[in-house]
Design an enzyme around this catalytic site. Structure first.
Site, PDB file in Angstrom:
ATOM      1  N   TYR A   2      -1.516  -0.223  11.139  1.00 35.44           N
ATOM      2  CA  TYR A   2      -1.739  -0.931   9.870  1.00 35.44           C
ATOM      3  C   TYR A   2      -0.572  -0.735   8.908  1.00 35.44           C
ATOM      4  O   TYR A   2       0.015  -1.697   8.421  1.00 35.44           O
ATOM      5  CB  TYR A   2      -3.043  -0.453   9.219  1.00 35.44           C
TER       6      TYR A   2
ATOM      7  N   THR B 176       0.834  -1.198   0.000  1.00 35.28           N
ATOM      8  CA  THR B 176       0.000   0.000   0.000  1.00 35.28           C
ATOM      9  C   THR B 176       0.868   1.247   0.000  1.00 35.28           C
ATOM     10  O   THR B 176       1.997   1.242   0.512  1.00 35.28           O
ATOM     11  CB  THR B 176      -0.910   0.023   1.250  1.00 35.28           C
ATOM     12  N   ASP B 177       0.329   2.337  -0.542  1.00 29.82           N
ATOM     13  CA  ASP B 177       1.048   3.616  -0.495  1.00 29.82           C
ATOM     14  C   ASP B 177       1.166   4.162   0.915  1.00 29.82           C
ATOM     15  O   ASP B 177       1.987   5.042   1.187  1.00 29.82           O
ATOM     16  CB  ASP B 177       0.393   4.653  -1.415  1.00 29.82           C
ATOM     17  N   GLU B 178       0.390   3.622   1.843  1.00 26.33           N
ATOM     18  CA  GLU B 178       0.414   4.136   3.210  1.00 26.33           C
ATOM     19  C   GLU B 178       1.744   3.877   3.912  1.00 26.33           C
ATOM     20  O   GLU B 178       2.061   4.524   4.913  1.00 26.33           O
ATOM     21  CB  GLU B 178      -0.751   3.560   4.020  1.00 26.33           C
TER      22      GLU B 178
ATOM     23  N   LYS C  55       2.320  -3.387   7.389  1.00 26.24           N
ATOM     24  CA  LYS C  55       2.545  -3.606   5.959  1.00 26.24           C
ATOM     25  C   LYS C  55       3.998  -3.281   5.585  1.00 26.24           C
ATOM     26  O   LYS C  55       4.611  -4.004   4.791  1.00 26.24           O
ATOM     27  CB  LYS C  55       1.585  -2.763   5.126  1.00 26.24           C
TER      28      LYS C  55
END
Length: 386
Positions: free
Chosen positions: A191, A137-139, A195
């Site tokens: 989260y 994810t870009d997060e 990741k």
């Protein structure tokens, strides 16, 4: 020779769309094995047609189950492992972070270990044609400022510039700061930290053991079959029920929206053409503030249902802790190296998405009520395997 895909988390939102995408583009010789724990966001009914047709072999279980994962590798000998399996909701990670580390980190290690046992030759080399793809994810990159810095241009291939200028309703600025594959990881929630940890472990297996791996980092996905804790299906359902539409802060946080079918096409391109050990960013080049998404969904629901738009339902609520201000992906590397481009303008994708949820109210009811779990138990009568 036929290709076998092991798709973990393949009954979830992006995973089930990917399963349908592969099944629809490849002949019956291509095998698709789905491993899914069917937690609250997993729904075997999403891929019911593919299971019934025999295109998909469904295995109910967790990526943390070492014995089960090992048995799947032994039985099916997958060529590609595509790891969608993860806890993904930021709010849930804030209130209960432990499960995010257990699934997103240790579950990934379980899969990597199994792949190494079955794909590695006695001399340390690897079987040809094998690849482990971690869906990230870009997060993991953290947060960008909402105020754009025109002094930091990005290198977008001219072909991509031309496509996006034709595809979008409004001009796209290429002078903003974007996340690139070289952006340092700076996760800001449990989260995204989980990741990022999984990503680093995947790269460790590449550098230490030479495992053929790729990582993809995508922007916000939207489209059919997304669990209604996420913004767009939540809005559609709440509008239909006349319930408040919660908006964090003033709704000014910006996200890049990627239609799920575009994401599936990018994943296939990375599997088939991606260079081992490389990270590929996948973005839609469709940046929108959250409040603009809310207003657009309200207007579309009203249009499709012939009702008055319910802007009065907008409910500004206290911002969540550590809420990242802006995500924006530069997909230039993926476009240049793999020939993939995001084809779907937001104006087109959001119309398809809203219409799908309005046309599939029973799906939404079953998901919210939990009836889909009971349906699975009755329909497939499948138990965990040894």
């Amino acid at each position: 020779m036929a290709t076998t895909y092991l798709v973990t988390g393949g009954a979830g939102f992006i995973g089930s769309n990917f399963v349908k995408y592969i099944a629809g583009r490849h002949d019956a010789a291509t095998r698709i094995v789905v491993l899914d724990a069917l937690t609250y966001a997993g729904n075997a009914a999403n891929i019911e047609a593919e299971i019934k047709s025999g295109r998909v072999e469904f295995v109910h279980g967790s990526i943390n189950d070492t014995t089960l994962v090992d048995s799947i590798f032994a039985e099916y000998d997958p060529d590609y492992v595509v790891n969608f399996a993860a806890e993904t909701h930021v709010d849930r990670s804030i209130t209960g972070p432990k499960i995010f580390s257990e699934t997103n980190v240790m579950g990934t290690v379980t899969l990597l270990d199994a792949a190494a046992r079955h794909w590695r030759l006695p001399d340390g080399a690897w079987w040809d044609g094998k690849k482990f793809l971690q869906i990230s994810t870009d997060e993991v990159y953290g947060s960008l400022a909402r105020d754009y810095d025109e002094a930091q241009p990005i290198d977008i291939p001219e072909t991509l510039r031309e496509l996006v200028s034709r595809r979008n309703d409004t001009p796209v600025s290429f002078g903003k700061k974007f996340f690139t594959e070289q952006t340092p990881l700076s996760p800001r929630s449990p989260y995204s930290a989980a990741k990022a940890s999984a990503d680093m472990l995947v790269m460790a297996w590449y550098h230490t053991y030479g495992m053929p791996v790729n990582i993809t980092r995508c922007s916000n996905n939207y489209g059919p079959m997304q669990f209604p804790e996420k913004l767009i299906p939540l809005l559609i359902n709440n509008i239909q029920e006349g319930r408040p539409l919660p908006v964090y802060g003033r709704g000014l946080n910006v996200r890049d929206w990627l239609y799920v079918d575009d994401h599936c096409a990018a994943i296939e391109a990375v599997l088939e053409k991606g260079t081992a050990g490389e990270v590929y960013n996948i973005g839609g080049l469709n940046e929108k503030a959250n409040i603009d998404i809310v207003r657009e969904v309200i207007a579309l629901v009203a249009e499709y249902t012939g009702t008055e738009p319910r802007y009065d339902l907008i409910d500004y609520v206290t911002d969540r802790p550590g809420h990242d201000m802006r995500y924006a992906i530069d997909p230039g590397k993926t476009a240049a190296e793999l020939g993939w481009i995001p084809m779907t303008a937001f104006s087109e994708g959001i119309r398809r998405t809203v219409k799908w949820y309005l046309d599939n109210r029973q799906w939404m009811h079953n998901v919210i009520s939990g009836e889909y779990r009971e349906y699975y138990r009755k329909q497939y009568k499948q138990t965990d395997r040894p």
